[in-house]
Design a protein around this motif. Structure first.
Motif, PDB file in Angstrom:
ATOM      1  N   THR A  32       0.968  -1.120  -0.069  1.00  0.00           N
ATOM      2  CA  THR A  32      -0.114   0.021   0.046  1.00  0.00           C
ATOM      3  C   THR A  32       0.815   1.338   0.030  1.00  0.00           C
ATOM      4  OG1 THR A  32       0.020   0.056   2.519  1.00  0.00           O
ATOM      5  CG2 THR A  32      -1.750  -1.370   1.302  1.00  0.00           C
ATOM      6  N   LYS A  33       2.152   1.081  -0.132  1.00  0.00           N
ATOM      7  CA  LYS A  33       3.111   2.293   0.021  1.00  0.00           C
ATOM      8  C   LYS A  33       4.383   1.954  -0.779  1.00  0.00           C
ATOM      9  CE  LYS A  33       4.327   0.736   4.672  1.00  0.00           C
ATOM     10  NZ  LYS A  33       4.173   0.886   5.790  1.00  0.00           N
ATOM     11  N   PRO A  36      -5.925 -20.285   0.896  1.00  0.00           N
ATOM     12  CA  PRO A  36      -6.797 -20.183   2.164  1.00  0.00           C
ATOM     13  C   PRO A  36      -5.785 -20.501   3.545  1.00  0.00           C
ATOM     14  CG  PRO A  36      -7.878 -21.489   0.524  1.00  0.00           C
ATOM     15  CD  PRO A  36      -6.648 -21.246  -0.026  1.00  0.00           C
ATOM     16  N   HIS A  37      -4.840 -21.146   3.180  1.00  0.00           N
ATOM     17  CA  HIS A  37      -3.807 -21.374   4.308  1.00  0.00           C
ATOM     18  C   HIS A  37      -3.065 -20.356   4.634  1.00  0.00           C
ATOM     19  CE1 HIS A  37      -0.889 -22.120   1.167  1.00  0.00           C
ATOM     20  NE2 HIS A  37       0.165 -22.205   2.111  1.00  0.00           N
ATOM     21  N   LEU A  38      -2.991 -19.380   3.697  1.00  0.00           N
ATOM     22  CA  LEU A  38      -1.943 -18.162   3.966  1.00  0.00           C
ATOM     23  C   LEU A  38      -2.838 -16.813   3.325  1.00  0.00           C
ATOM     24  CD1 LEU A  38       0.747 -17.599   4.883  1.00  0.00           C
ATOM     25  CD2 LEU A  38       1.401 -17.641   2.552  1.00  0.00           C
ATOM     26  N   PRO A  39      -3.810 -16.525   4.229  1.00  0.00           N
ATOM     27  CA  PRO A  39      -4.756 -15.281   4.126  1.00  0.00           C
ATOM     28  C   PRO A  39      -4.075 -14.263   3.555  1.00  0.00           C
ATOM     29  CG  PRO A  39      -5.647 -16.510   6.091  1.00  0.00           C
ATOM     30  CD  PRO A  39      -4.285 -17.069   5.784  1.00  0.00           C
ATOM     31  N   VAL A  40      -4.622 -13.471   2.375  1.00  0.00           N
ATOM     32  CA  VAL A  40      -3.902 -12.337   1.893  1.00  0.00           C
ATOM     33  C   VAL A  40      -4.020 -11.080   2.750  1.00  0.00           C
ATOM     34  CG1 VAL A  40      -3.867 -10.502   0.113  1.00  0.00           C
ATOM     35  CG2 VAL A  40      -4.382 -13.097  -0.228  1.00  0.00           C
ATOM     36  N   LEU A  41      -4.895 -11.068   3.629  1.00  0.00           N
ATOM     37  CA  LEU A  41      -5.225 -10.003   4.718  1.00  0.00           C
ATOM     38  C   LEU A  41      -4.141  -9.852   5.738  1.00  0.00           C
ATOM     39  CD1 LEU A  41      -7.052  -7.681   5.262  1.00  0.00           C
ATOM     40  CD2 LEU A  41      -8.453  -9.204   7.054  1.00  0.00           C
ATOM     41  N   ARG A  42      -3.369 -11.137   6.043  1.00  0.00           N
ATOM     42  CA  ARG A  42      -2.332 -11.031   6.870  1.00  0.00           C
ATOM     43  C   ARG A  42      -1.042 -10.539   6.019  1.00  0.00           C
ATOM     44  NH1 ARG A  42      -3.605 -16.790   9.943  1.00  0.00           N
ATOM     45  NH2 ARG A  42      -5.520 -16.291  10.763  1.00  0.00           N
ATOM     46  N   LEU A  43      -0.866 -10.587   4.779  1.00  0.00           N
ATOM     47  CA  LEU A  43       0.034 -10.417   4.004  1.00  0.00           C
ATOM     48  C   LEU A  43       0.450  -9.035   3.521  1.00  0.00           C
ATOM     49  CD1 LEU A  43       0.039 -13.530   1.913  1.00  0.00           C
ATOM     50  CD2 LEU A  43       1.367 -13.271   3.974  1.00  0.00           C
ATOM     51  N   VAL A  44      -0.380  -8.309   3.810  1.00  0.00           N
ATOM     52  CA  VAL A  44      -0.363  -6.810   3.317  1.00  0.00           C
ATOM     53  C   VAL A  44       0.727  -5.966   3.612  1.00  0.00           C
ATOM     54  CG1 VAL A  44      -1.607  -4.502   3.227  1.00  0.00           C
ATOM     55  CG2 VAL A  44      -2.955  -6.626   3.174  1.00  0.00           C
ATOM     56  N   ASP A  45       1.672  -5.562   2.828  1.00  0.00           N
ATOM     57  CA  ASP A  45       3.032  -4.864   3.144  1.00  0.00           C
ATOM     58  C   ASP A  45       3.799  -5.771   4.001  1.00  0.00           C
ATOM     59  OD1 ASP A  45       1.964  -2.437   2.160  1.00  0.00           O
ATOM     60  OD2 ASP A  45       0.962  -2.010   4.019  1.00  0.00           O
ATOM     61  N   LEU A  46       3.783  -7.039   3.790  1.00  0.00           N
ATOM     62  CA  LEU A  46       4.385  -8.007   4.266  1.00  0.00           C
ATOM     63  C   LEU A  46       4.901  -8.945   3.056  1.00  0.00           C
ATOM     64  CD1 LEU A  46       2.641  -8.918   7.503  1.00  0.00           C
ATOM     65  CD2 LEU A  46       5.149  -7.543   7.351  1.00  0.00           C
ATOM     66  N   ALA A  47       6.277  -9.629   3.292  1.00  0.00           N
ATOM     67  CA  ALA A  47       6.810 -10.678   2.670  1.00  0.00           C
ATOM     68  C   ALA A  47       6.906 -11.925   3.707  1.00  0.00           C
ATOM     69  CB  ALA A  47       7.910 -10.421   1.979  1.00  0.00           C
ATOM     70  N   VAL A  48       6.375 -13.181   3.369  1.00  0.00           N
ATOM     71  CA  VAL A  48       6.660 -14.336   4.039  1.00  0.00           C
ATOM     72  C   VAL A  48       7.526 -15.258   3.311  1.00  0.00           C
ATOM     73  CG1 VAL A  48       5.535 -16.203   5.218  1.00  0.00           C
ATOM     74  CG2 VAL A  48       4.353 -14.110   5.139  1.00  0.00           C
ATOM     75  N   GLN A  75     -17.792  -6.018  -0.167  1.00  0.00           N
ATOM     76  CA  GLN A  75     -16.793  -5.508   0.027  1.00  0.00           C
ATOM     77  C   GLN A  75     -15.771  -6.694   1.159  1.00  0.00           C
ATOM     78  OE1 GLN A  75     -14.346  -3.245  -0.488  1.00  0.00           O
ATOM     79  NE2 GLN A  75     -15.183  -1.418   0.677  1.00  0.00           N
ATOM     80  N   ARG A  76     -16.841  -7.417   1.979  1.00  0.00           N
ATOM     81  CA  ARG A  76     -16.288  -8.588   2.618  1.00  0.00           C
ATOM     82  C   ARG A  76     -15.440  -9.627   1.795  1.00  0.00           C
ATOM     83  NH1 ARG A  76     -21.084  -8.261   6.142  1.00  0.00           N
ATOM     84  NH2 ARG A  76     -21.762  -9.955   4.871  1.00  0.00           N
ATOM     85  N   ARG A  77     -15.983  -9.883   0.905  1.00  0.00           N
ATOM     86  CA  ARG A  77     -15.439 -10.654   0.146  1.00  0.00           C
ATOM     87  C   ARG A  77     -14.237 -10.475  -0.615  1.00  0.00           C
ATOM     88  NH1 ARG A  77     -20.309 -14.328  -3.066  1.00  0.00           N
ATOM     89  NH2 ARG A  77     -18.707 -15.056  -4.370  1.00  0.00           N
ATOM     90  N   VAL A  78     -14.235  -8.935  -1.135  1.00  0.00           N
ATOM     91  CA  VAL A  78     -13.066  -8.272  -1.659  1.00  0.00           C
ATOM     92  C   VAL A  78     -11.878  -8.455  -0.872  1.00  0.00           C
ATOM     93  CG1 VAL A  78     -12.092  -6.331  -2.908  1.00  0.00           C
ATOM     94  CG2 VAL A  78     -14.303  -6.956  -3.388  1.00  0.00           C
ATOM     95  N   GLY A 126      -7.243  -8.680   0.413  1.00  0.00           N
ATOM     96  CA  GLY A 126      -6.364  -7.906   1.581  1.00  0.00           C
ATOM     97  C   GLY A 126      -6.848  -6.541   1.663  1.00  0.00           C
ATOM     98  N   LEU A 127      -7.545  -5.895   0.590  1.00  0.00           N
ATOM     99  CA  LEU A 127      -7.496  -4.658   0.442  1.00  0.00           C
ATOM    100  C   LEU A 127      -8.907  -4.138   0.260  1.00  0.00           C
ATOM    101  CD1 LEU A 127      -4.781  -3.614  -1.979  1.00  0.00           C
ATOM    102  CD2 LEU A 127      -4.493  -3.527   0.548  1.00  0.00           C
ATOM    103  N   THR A 128      -9.301  -3.104   0.518  1.00  0.00           N
ATOM    104  CA  THR A 128     -10.879  -2.686   0.090  1.00  0.00           C
ATOM    105  C   THR A 128     -10.830  -2.402  -1.447  1.00  0.00           C
ATOM    106  OG1 THR A 128     -10.390  -0.087   0.366  1.00  0.00           O
ATOM    107  CG2 THR A 128     -11.235  -1.568   2.432  1.00  0.00           C
ATOM    108  N   GLN A 129     -12.027  -2.387  -2.000  1.00  0.00           N
ATOM    109  CA  GLN A 129     -12.265  -1.956  -3.376  1.00  0.00           C
ATOM    110  C   GLN A 129     -11.666  -0.358  -3.507  1.00  0.00           C
ATOM    111  OE1 GLN A 129     -16.648  -3.358  -2.916  1.00  0.00           O
ATOM    112  NE2 GLN A 129     -16.379  -2.933  -5.426  1.00  0.00           N
ATOM    113  N   GLY A 130     -12.017   0.493  -2.723  1.00  0.00           N
ATOM    114  CA  GLY A 130     -11.435   1.932  -2.734  1.00  0.00           C
ATOM    115  C   GLY A 130      -9.731   1.825  -2.756  1.00  0.00           C
ATOM    116  N   ALA A 131      -8.958   1.090  -2.071  1.00  0.00           N
ATOM    117  CA  ALA A 131      -7.726   0.922  -1.662  1.00  0.00           C
ATOM    118  C   ALA A 131      -7.213   0.514  -3.413  1.00  0.00           C
ATOM    119  CB  ALA A 131      -7.484   0.156  -0.707  1.00  0.00           C
ATOM    120  N   ILE A 132      -7.946  -0.542  -3.875  1.00  0.00           N
ATOM    121  CA  ILE A 132      -7.295  -1.174  -5.076  1.00  0.00           C
ATOM    122  C   ILE A 132      -7.586  -0.284  -5.940  1.00  0.00           C
ATOM    123  CG2 ILE A 132      -7.976  -2.908  -7.004  1.00  0.00           C
ATOM    124  CD1 ILE A 132      -8.791  -4.923  -4.398  1.00  0.00           C
TER     125      ILE A 132
END
Length: 237
Positions: free
Chosen positions: A58-59, A83-95, A157-160, A165-171
């Motif tokens: 996001t930056k 599913p085993h690695l949710p994108v929401l937990r990966l925002v601005d990160l690398a695993v 919005q929940r499904r997006v 990992g981002l809202t529609q607006g952020a995308i």
């Protein structure tokens, strides 16, 4: 001299783009711009292979680049997720992916042959068959601008968010800034970019570029070869 990049689109609904790059002696840093997609990155540095899942960014950030390194990436389409690695937990990160050899990686406890620039689709198809990679077609369509029938805005919005990992607006904001950067790099005047992409005015464009690209319009029109930008491309949407 800039980092040597090659990229291509894909006919897979799970893949946005595939790329490969090589470092050059004159470049020791790369400017990574915001990106609304997540990706799998494979790179080799000093004879050792590494793999990581890199979430949406996001930056902008600056990363060190080894001149002898080479890397390859699969950028996943909006709506594709593990599913085993949710994108929401990966925002601005690398695993990092553990247990990587020169030929294999381990994902969800299973060993897989390392993908390449040329066989990315085959690798992704195997992940799909193993249910490691799934896709929500509704998210793909909504992010592309289509309407979601019979669903409330909150449900969409929940499904997006769950899939990207981002809202529609952020995308939308990130993708618009990326497209603005592409146009400016092609020589399009800032005022024309404002009109083409629906910014309110040039100050609005300028704020967006600084926030997501970390660069001004002038910087993008006259890029610094000693600190190249990460991959930018024209979206198919």
């Amino acid at each position: 001299m800039a980092i040597e990049n090659e990229d291509r689109p894909s006919d897979s609904p799970y893949i946005e783009r595939v790329y490969r790059s090589e470092g050059v002696a004159a470049v020791t840093r790369m400017h990574s711009v915001a990106n609304s997609n997540w990706e799998l990155v494979v790179w080799e540095d000093c004879g050792r292979v590494h793999v990581a899942i890199r979430g949406p960014e996001t930056k902008p950030t600056t990363v060190e680049v080894t001149p002898e390194a080479s890397w390859f990436g699969i950028i996943f389409a909006h709506g594709a997720a593990m599913p085993h690695l949710p994108v929401l937990r990966l925002v601005d990160l690398a695993v990092p992916t553990p247990h990587v050899t020169s030929d294999t990686l381990v994902m969800r406890g299973e060993e897989w042959e390392l993908p390449s620039f040329d066989n990315a689709e085959d690798f992704v198809n195997r992940l799909v068959r193993a249910s490691i990679l799934v896709r929500d077609p509704l998210v793909t369509d909504v992010v592309a601008g289509d309407d979601a029938p019979r669903l409330s805005a909150r449900s969409v919005q929940r499904r997006v968010v769950a899939a990207t990992g981002l809202t529609q607006g952020a995308i939308r904001q990130i993708e618009r800034a990326r497209q603005a950067a592409v146009l400016l790099g092609e020589g399009v005047a800032p005022l024309d970019v404002v009109h083409r992409l629906g910014y309110y005015d040039q100050p609005h464009l300028a704020r967006s570029l600084i926030r997501f690209m970390g660069r001004t319009a002038t910087d993008l029109q006259h890029p610094n070869p000693d600190e190249p930008l990460s991959l930018l491309y024209k979206s198919s949407r």
